[in-house]
Design an enzyme around this catalytic site. Structure first.
Site, mmCIF file in Angstrom:
data_model
loop_
_atom_site.group_PDB
_atom_site.id
_atom_site.type_symbol
_atom_site.label_atom_id
_atom_site.label_comp_id
_atom_site.label_asym_id
_atom_site.label_seq_id
_atom_site.Cartn_x
_atom_site.Cartn_y
_atom_site.Cartn_z
ATOM 1 N N HIS A 1 3.867 7.124 3.635
ATOM 2 C CA HIS A 1 4.837 6.017 3.519
ATOM 3 C C HIS A 1 4.442 5.066 2.393
ATOM 4 C CE1 HIS A 1 1.947 4.253 6.527
ATOM 5 N NE2 HIS A 1 2.174 3.141 5.863
ATOM 6 N N GLU B 1 7.638 1.126 5.056
ATOM 7 C CA GLU B 1 7.073 0.083 5.919
ATOM 8 C C GLU B 1 7.269 -1.254 5.221
ATOM 9 O OE1 GLU B 1 2.829 0.461 6.473
ATOM 10 O OE2 GLU B 1 2.708 -1.281 7.781
ATOM 11 N N HIS C 1 0.836 -1.215 0.000
ATOM 12 C CA HIS C 1 0.000 0.000 0.000
ATOM 13 C C HIS C 1 0.866 1.259 0.000
ATOM 14 C CE1 HIS C 1 0.426 -0.842 4.416
ATOM 15 N NE2 HIS C 1 0.552 0.450 4.510
HETATM 16 C C1 LIG Z 1 1.234 -0.405 11.180
HETATM 17 C C2 LIG Z 1 -0.185 0.023 11.053
HETATM 18 C C3 LIG Z 1 -0.485 0.668 9.695
HETATM 19 C C4 LIG Z 1 -0.293 -0.390 8.620
HETATM 20 O O1 LIG Z 1 0.001 -0.056 7.470
HETATM 21 O O2 LIG Z 1 -0.551 -1.565 8.953
HETATM 22 C C5 LIG Z 1 0.387 1.883 9.476
HETATM 23 O O3 LIG Z 1 1.002 2.098 8.462
HETATM 24 S S1 LIG Z 1 0.463 2.920 10.823
HETATM 25 C C6 LIG Z 1 1.381 4.348 10.215
HETATM 26 C C7 LIG Z 1 1.728 5.262 11.360
HETATM 27 N N1 LIG Z 1 2.902 4.773 12.065
HETATM 28 C C8 LIG Z 1 4.139 5.163 11.702
HETATM 29 O O4 LIG Z 1 4.326 5.949 10.792
HETATM 30 C C9 LIG Z 1 5.285 4.576 12.505
HETATM 31 C C10 LIG Z 1 6.632 5.015 11.961
HETATM 32 N N2 LIG Z 1 6.726 6.465 11.931
HETATM 33 C C11 LIG Z 1 7.416 7.136 12.916
HETATM 34 O O5 LIG Z 1 7.957 6.588 13.843
HETATM 35 C C12 LIG Z 1 7.451 8.646 12.759
HETATM 36 O O6 LIG Z 1 6.446 9.045 11.834
HETATM 37 C C13 LIG Z 1 8.824 9.173 12.230
HETATM 38 C C14 LIG Z 1 9.898 8.867 13.263
HETATM 39 C C15 LIG Z 1 9.163 8.555 10.896
HETATM 40 C C16 LIG Z 1 8.716 10.672 12.039
HETATM 41 O O7 LIG Z 1 8.132 11.208 13.170
HETATM 42 P P1 LIG Z 1 8.217 12.806 13.407
HETATM 43 O O8 LIG Z 1 7.777 13.538 12.186
HETATM 44 O O9 LIG Z 1 7.497 13.117 14.673
HETATM 45 O O10 LIG Z 1 9.754 12.885 13.681
HETATM 46 P P2 LIG Z 1 10.862 13.872 13.269
HETATM 47 O O11 LIG Z 1 10.342 15.283 13.276
HETATM 48 O O12 LIG Z 1 12.015 13.517 14.149
HETATM 49 O O13 LIG Z 1 11.222 13.490 11.741
HETATM 50 C C17 LIG Z 1 12.546 13.110 11.471
HETATM 51 C C18 LIG Z 1 12.818 13.546 10.045
HETATM 52 O O14 LIG Z 1 12.054 12.693 9.180
HETATM 53 C C19 LIG Z 1 11.189 13.501 8.394
HETATM 54 N N3 LIG Z 1 9.950 12.744 8.255
HETATM 55 C C20 LIG Z 1 9.028 12.518 9.200
HETATM 56 N N4 LIG Z 1 8.008 11.768 8.708
HETATM 57 C C21 LIG Z 1 8.316 11.549 7.416
HETATM 58 C C22 LIG Z 1 7.662 10.861 6.353
HETATM 59 N N5 LIG Z 1 6.470 10.258 6.547
HETATM 60 N N6 LIG Z 1 8.250 10.817 5.137
HETATM 61 C C23 LIG Z 1 9.445 11.447 4.942
HETATM 62 N N7 LIG Z 1 10.137 12.119 5.900
HETATM 63 C C24 LIG Z 1 9.554 12.160 7.119
HETATM 64 C C25 LIG Z 1 10.990 14.794 9.141
HETATM 65 O O15 LIG Z 1 10.634 15.819 8.247
HETATM 66 C C26 LIG Z 1 12.361 14.964 9.740
HETATM 67 O O16 LIG Z 1 13.215 15.439 8.719
HETATM 68 P P3 LIG Z 1 14.146 16.738 8.987
HETATM 69 O O17 LIG Z 1 14.815 16.993 7.675
HETATM 70 O O18 LIG Z 1 15.066 16.304 10.100
HETATM 71 O O19 LIG Z 1 13.172 17.826 9.414
HETATM 72 CO CO LIG Z 2 0.974 1.401 6.443
#
Ligand SMILES: CC[C@H](C(=O)O)C(=O)SCCNC(=O)CCNC(=O)[C@H](O)C(C)(C)COP(=O)(O)OP(=O)(O)OC[C@H]1O[C@@H](n2cnc3c(N)ncnc32)[C@H](O)[C@@H]1OP(=O)(O)O
Ligand SMILES: [Co+2]
Length: 134
Positions: free
Chosen positions: A79, A130, A7
């Site tokens: 993602h 993912e 997905h």
């Molecule tokens: C599993 C159930 C379901 C499924 O499919 O079955 C799902 O998919 S649930 C989806 C929701 N869960 C998650 O996304 C878990 C993993 N994600 C995370 O842990 C956070 O989203 C994380 C750590 C990737 C980012 O969190 P956050 O934005 O709060 O952290 P930062 O500000 O520290 O970000 C660090 C850095 O990464 C960039 N960033 C954040 N999110 C994304 C993204 N989706 N795509 C690309 N880049 C991303 C953010 O801009 C920061 O970059 P920087 O240059 O340092 O500003």
């Molecule tokens: Co997902």
């Protein structure tokens, strides 16, 4: 390591409105909402012939997608989920290559009842990946 694209996820501010666009404007089949408390989101899947779109709404400010939506208030691609036949072996290879596995590094059960892992976007060309074991 990588199989099909399972997905592509889009984070949205209002899930029902996003689902209505896919159902009513784009004529797609959409699922019922599924709350995934462990993942801090409510999801709706849009069924397509070759993959799915996962519409994600944060459950609260503690949701892992809350900050993403603050940065992208109207939503955005969040993602890509790739299928993998063996998530434990994938994790081992990824760790050996120095890639960061998010959270405690252990697979969790995702929306499809299968083990999933997330890889840090900074290690993969700014894309949150993912992996789902299928
Ligand atoms: C599993 C159930 C379901 C499924 O499919 O079955 C799902 O998919 S649930 C989806 C929701 N869960 C998650 O996304 C878990 C993993 N994600 C995370 O842990 C956070 O989203 C994380 C750590 C990737 C980012 O969190 P956050 O934005 O709060 O952290 P930062 O500000 O520290 O970000 C660090 C850095 O990464 C960039 N960033 C954040 N999110 C994304 C993204 N989706 N795509 C690309 N880049 C991303 C953010 O801009 C920061 O970059 P920087 O240059 O340092 O500003
Ligand atoms: Co997902």
């Amino acid at each position: 390591m990588l199989g099909r694209v399972n997905h592509i996820a889009i984070a949205v501010p209002i899930l029902d409105e996003a689902a209505a666009i896919y159902r009513d404007t784009l004529g797609a089949k959409v699922s019922e909402p599924q709350t995934l408390a462990e993942h801090g989101v409510t999801v709706i899947f849009v069924e397509l012939p070759n993959t799915k779109i996962e519409l994600l709404e944060p459950l609260d400010e503690a949701s892992p997608i809350a900050a993403f939506l603050e940065r992208n208030p109207s939503g955005g691609i969040h993602h890509i989920c790739y299928e993998t036949p063996d998530i434990a072996s994938a994790a081992e290879k990824l760790r050996a290559s120095g890639a960061r596995i998010l959270g405690d590094g252990k697979p969790k059960i995702g929306a499809h009842g299968k083990p999933v892992l997330f890889l840090h976007p900074k290690d993969f060309n700014g894309t949150l990946i993912e992996l789902e074991e299928v």
